[in-house]
Motif scaffolding. Structure first.
Motif, short mmCIF file in Angstrom:
data_model
loop_
_atom_site.label_atom_id
_atom_site.label_comp_id
_atom_site.label_asym_id
_atom_site.label_seq_id
_atom_site.Cartn_x
_atom_site.Cartn_y
_atom_site.Cartn_z
N GLN A 83 -20.58 18.18 75.10
CA GLN A 83 -21.99 18.58 74.95
C GLN A 83 -22.15 20.06 75.24
O GLN A 83 -22.96 20.73 74.61
N ASN A 84 -21.39 20.56 76.18
CA ASN A 84 -21.48 21.97 76.54
C ASN A 84 -20.58 22.86 75.70
O ASN A 84 -20.88 24.03 75.51
N CYS A 85 -19.48 22.32 75.22
CA CYS A 85 -18.51 23.10 74.45
C CYS A 85 -17.88 22.21 73.38
O CYS A 85 -16.83 21.61 73.63
N PRO A 86 -18.52 22.11 72.21
CA PRO A 86 -18.00 21.24 71.16
C PRO A 86 -16.57 21.59 70.72
O PRO A 86 -15.88 20.73 70.17
N GLY A 87 -16.11 22.80 70.99
CA GLY A 87 -14.76 23.21 70.63
C GLY A 87 -13.75 23.02 71.75
O GLY A 87 -12.62 23.53 71.66
N ALA A 88 -14.13 22.29 72.80
CA ALA A 88 -13.23 22.07 73.93
C ALA A 88 -11.95 21.39 73.47
O ALA A 88 -11.96 20.50 72.62
N HIS A 89 -10.83 21.83 74.04
CA HIS A 89 -9.51 21.28 73.74
C HIS A 89 -9.17 20.30 74.86
O HIS A 89 -8.86 20.70 75.98
N ILE A 90 -9.25 18.99 74.55
CA ILE A 90 -9.13 17.94 75.57
C ILE A 90 -8.10 16.90 75.15
O ILE A 90 -8.14 16.39 74.03
N SER A 91 -7.18 16.60 76.06
CA SER A 91 -6.25 15.49 75.88
C SER A 91 -6.64 14.41 76.88
O SER A 91 -6.83 14.71 78.07
N VAL A 92 -6.77 13.18 76.41
CA VAL A 92 -7.12 12.06 77.28
C VAL A 92 -5.93 11.10 77.31
O VAL A 92 -5.49 10.62 76.27
N VAL A 93 -5.41 10.85 78.51
CA VAL A 93 -4.28 9.94 78.69
C VAL A 93 -4.79 8.68 79.38
O VAL A 93 -5.44 8.75 80.42
N ALA A 94 -4.49 7.54 78.75
CA ALA A 94 -4.88 6.25 79.33
C ALA A 94 -4.12 5.14 78.62
O ALA A 94 -3.66 5.32 77.49
N THR A 95 -4.03 4.00 79.28
CA THR A 95 -3.38 2.86 78.65
C THR A 95 -4.35 2.14 77.71
O THR A 95 -3.92 1.38 76.84
N ARG A 96 -5.65 2.38 77.89
CA ARG A 96 -6.66 1.83 76.96
C ARG A 96 -7.86 2.76 76.93
O ARG A 96 -8.11 3.52 77.87
N PHE A 97 -8.61 2.69 75.83
CA PHE A 97 -9.78 3.54 75.65
C PHE A 97 -10.97 2.67 75.29
O PHE A 97 -10.83 1.73 74.48
#
Length: 195
Positions: free
Chosen positions: A36-50
């Motif tokens: 919401q604050n930075c639509p160009g944010a570079h984010i990796s999400v690590v999880a066993t489920r989403f």
């Protein structure tokens, strides 16, 4: 009297790489707030489920990557910020330990003692952005103050900022002289509110 000694900063998330550990509601909330604050944010999400909402959101942003696997130390490589966003306290603590050992700034959701930084409530009106912190004491209070500010700041503030920017570019003198002139010009904004 206790005081808030946090130093507020605004990260350019499109220039950093953020790791979020956790793909449930908490992870979704943190990723959503950053986007919401930075639509160009570079984010990796690590999880066993989403959760489904996070999967849908990730498809809408080119720089959000969902990695289905358990967290490991290697996930920290190349990251500047980490958010541990699971409801597993032991896993969050492990992520905190590994981030500290790697000298990566970390936020452990709902655990102020394990946070290098907090994600505050944010008011945005055009180019004006105000972050609100309660020093981790009450996110609910920060949310209420956000609502008050959002309603009280006029929508035309962005036009005022644009005009002041153009004026600043035309002012003569060194930095100190420009600051003095701009302070004199904008003093009326505060004085009018006091009347």
């Amino acid at each position: 009297m206790e005081e808030n000694h946090l130093f507020p900063v605004f990260f350019k998330l499109e220039q950093l790489h953020v790791l979020v550990v956790g793909g449930g509601n908490i992870g979704h909330e943190k990723v959503s707030a950053m986007l919401q604050n930075c639509p160009g944010a570079h984010i990796s999400v690590v999880a066993t489920r989403f959760n489904e909402e996070l999967e849908v959101m990730a498809k809408q942003y080119n720089d959000v990557e969902l990695i289905r696997k358990p967290f490991s130390c290697g996930d920290l490589f190349g990251k500047q910020l980490v958010i541990a966003a699971t409801n597993d306290k032991d896993l969050n603590y492990t992520v905190w330990e590994k981030a500290k050992a790697s000298k990566v700034l970390i936020n452990v959701a709902d655990t102020p003692a394990l946070c290098d930084f907090y994600l505050g409530s944010v008011v945005t009106k055009g180019n004006l952005k105000i972050a609100i912190s309660t020093n981790g004491k009450s996110p609910t209070m920060a949310k209420r103050i956000k609502q008050i500010l959002q309603e009280s700041i006029p929508d035309g503030v962005n036009e005022l900022l644009d005009n002041l920017h153009r004026l600043r570019d035309r002012l003569k003198g060194d930095f100190a002289a420009k600051v003095k002139q701009l302070n004199e010009i904008t003093a009326g904004l505060v004085e009018e509110d006091k009347k």
